[in-house]
Design an enzyme around this catalytic site. Sequence first.
Site, PDB file in Angstrom:
ATOM      1  CB  VAL A   9      -0.972   0.024   1.201  1.00  0.00           C
ATOM      2  CG1 VAL A   9      -2.041  -1.032   1.048  1.00  0.00           C
ATOM      3  CG2 VAL A   9      -0.244  -0.146   2.516  1.00  0.00           C
ATOM      4  CB  SER A  10       0.669   4.387  -1.881  1.00  0.00           C
ATOM      5  OG  SER A  10       0.684   3.665  -3.076  1.00  0.00           O
ATOM      6  CB  THR A  11      -0.476   6.464   2.440  1.00  0.00           C
ATOM      7  OG1 THR A  11      -1.865   6.131   2.377  1.00  0.00           O
ATOM      8  CG2 THR A  11      -0.084   7.289   1.235  1.00  0.00           C
TER       9      THR A  11
END
Length: 197
Positions: A9-11
Amino acid sequence: MAIYAYIRVSTDKQDAKNQTYTVSSYVADKSIGAVQYIEETVSGKKSWKQKKLADVIEKLDAGDKLIVTEMSRLGRSMLEVFEIFSICISKEVEVHIVKSNHVLKNDINSKVLTFAFSLASELERELISSRTKEALARRRAEGKKLGRPKGSQSSKLDSMIEEITILHRKGVNTTSIAKIYGVSQTAMRHFIKSRNL
């Protein structure tokens, strides 16, 4: 034979549970076997060689499987995805793309599909970025203020303010408190500051 599922996941505001659930369902449907889940929170802009993915790819041997929900989980650009796929082919590793229900291996169909998927992902990112920039420019031109309005905003942390206050006053650092409540350090710092804790 080892089977790895790579969940990225990016964040830390995003939820890896959806990806894990999607992979688990796929593995059960296909009777693939025991899977080792590798999770990380890291921007897609960071090179794959600086991610846990690099460690996974290094461990892969002939006959192993690498499972991802989408091609975009592997890399941000066509070149990056091709590089990863080339390494997997040379190691005789199968790459399973769950959402499109494809198994990529050392054959011409897989190579064509890899090119198509990675190109589509890259174009989609560029279009989203372009539309976002255009919308922001239009709002600026209309004289609208961008960003959140100043002042106290409601937060999901408000319901836990007493617990957070106690931890903060006992000297528990912001990073640890953020991890406990599943938010970023920045979000927790802002919450503590905006609530005068």
